[in-house]
Design an enzyme around this catalytic site. Structure first.
Site, PDB file in Angstrom:
ATOM      1  N   ILE A 113       0.761  -1.345   0.044  1.00 32.57           N
ATOM      2  CA  ILE A 113       0.119  -0.116   0.090  1.00 32.57           C
ATOM      3  C   ILE A 113       0.856   1.268  -0.018  1.00 32.57           C
ATOM      4  O   ILE A 113       1.888   1.310   0.801  1.00 32.57           O
ATOM      5  CB  ILE A 113      -0.902  -0.205   1.096  1.00 32.57           C
ATOM      6  CG1 ILE A 113      -1.703  -1.347   1.489  1.00 32.57           C
ATOM      7  CG2 ILE A 113      -1.920   1.216   1.258  1.00 32.57           C
ATOM      8  CD1 ILE A 113      -2.289  -1.471   2.745  1.00 32.57           C
ATOM      9  N   CYS A 114       0.700   2.208  -0.963  1.00 36.42           N
ATOM     10  CA  CYS A 114       1.231   3.423  -0.890  1.00 36.42           C
ATOM     11  C   CYS A 114       0.391   4.573  -0.037  1.00 36.42           C
ATOM     12  O   CYS A 114      -0.536   4.753  -0.689  1.00 36.42           O
ATOM     13  CB  CYS A 114       1.368   4.070  -2.416  1.00 36.42           C
ATOM     14  SG  CYS A 114       2.368   5.397  -2.457  1.00 36.42           S
ATOM     15  N   LEU A 115       0.630   4.666   1.102  1.00 38.51           N
ATOM     16  CA  LEU A 115       0.022   5.536   1.782  1.00 38.51           C
ATOM     17  C   LEU A 115       0.938   6.148   2.800  1.00 38.51           C
ATOM     18  O   LEU A 115       1.594   5.634   3.451  1.00 38.51           O
ATOM     19  CB  LEU A 115      -1.190   4.690   2.657  1.00 38.51           C
ATOM     20  CG  LEU A 115      -2.005   5.767   3.697  1.00 38.51           C
ATOM     21  CD1 LEU A 115      -2.658   6.664   2.964  1.00 38.51           C
ATOM     22  CD2 LEU A 115      -2.734   4.836   4.609  1.00 38.51           C
TER      23      LEU A 115
END
Length: 178
Positions: A113-115
């Site tokens: 996840i890119c967060l």
């Protein structure tokens, strides 16, 4: 006593030094924090469409669930996540991955996840509930400027086609390999 090589000079020292943390990690305080977060999630998380529990007896390894938000292409869907808490939590973020396939601009084919709050914007004030709610929010409001899945990002502007791909992923998808 100094060790010398056959030429009589001291052996070269490694440029890589083992870095130790300035203060020792108090594992008990991390365990207490995680137990407190678990209780908080058990009391209110389900009402918000998020939940998480330790995997077996390991308090540092959790399985989480998020429900897709109303009015998003993910409405009515449920996603399983893995959460791995480091020994220096909450000073470092947990490693969170989707275990259920998820077609999304900010989720890659392996569930990463890119967060920002899971990377450089992490704060020790965040907790497991905040992380899960942020991921749930990300489902309906992706950052298409920084995609891990460029195809999903390009489809986002056409919600009808995007929703078809989300549904196709649910029908065709298998859990990620761990």
């Amino acid at each position: 006593m100094e060790v010398r090589n056959s030429v009589g000079t001291p052996p070269p020292t490694s440029s890589k030094q083992v870095k130790t943390s300035p203060t020792p990690v108090d594992t008990n305080s991390v365990i207490q924090r995680l137990q407190k977060e678990l209780m908080s999630l058990m009391m209110s998380g389900g009402d918000l469409g998020v939940s998480a529990f330790p995997e077996s007896e390991n308090i540092f390894s959790w399985v989480g669930t998020i429900e897709g938000g109303r009015g998003t292409p993910y409405e009515g869907l449920s996603y399983k996540l893995s959460l791995r808490f480091p020994l220096d939590y909450p000073f470092k973020p947990p490693l969170v991955k989707f275990e259920t396939m998820c077609f999304h601009p900010n989720v890659d084919q392996y569930g990463n996840i890119c967060l920002d709050i899971l990377q450089d914007k992490w704060s020790s004030a965040y907790d497991c509930r905040t992380v899960l709610l942020s991921i749930q929010s990300l489902l309906g409001e992706p950052n298409t400027d920084s995609p891990l899945n460029s195809y999903a990002a390009s489809l986002w502007s056409n919600q009808e086609d995007y929703k078809k791909m989300v549904q196709k992923q649910v029908v065709d998808g298998d859990p990620f390999e761990s």
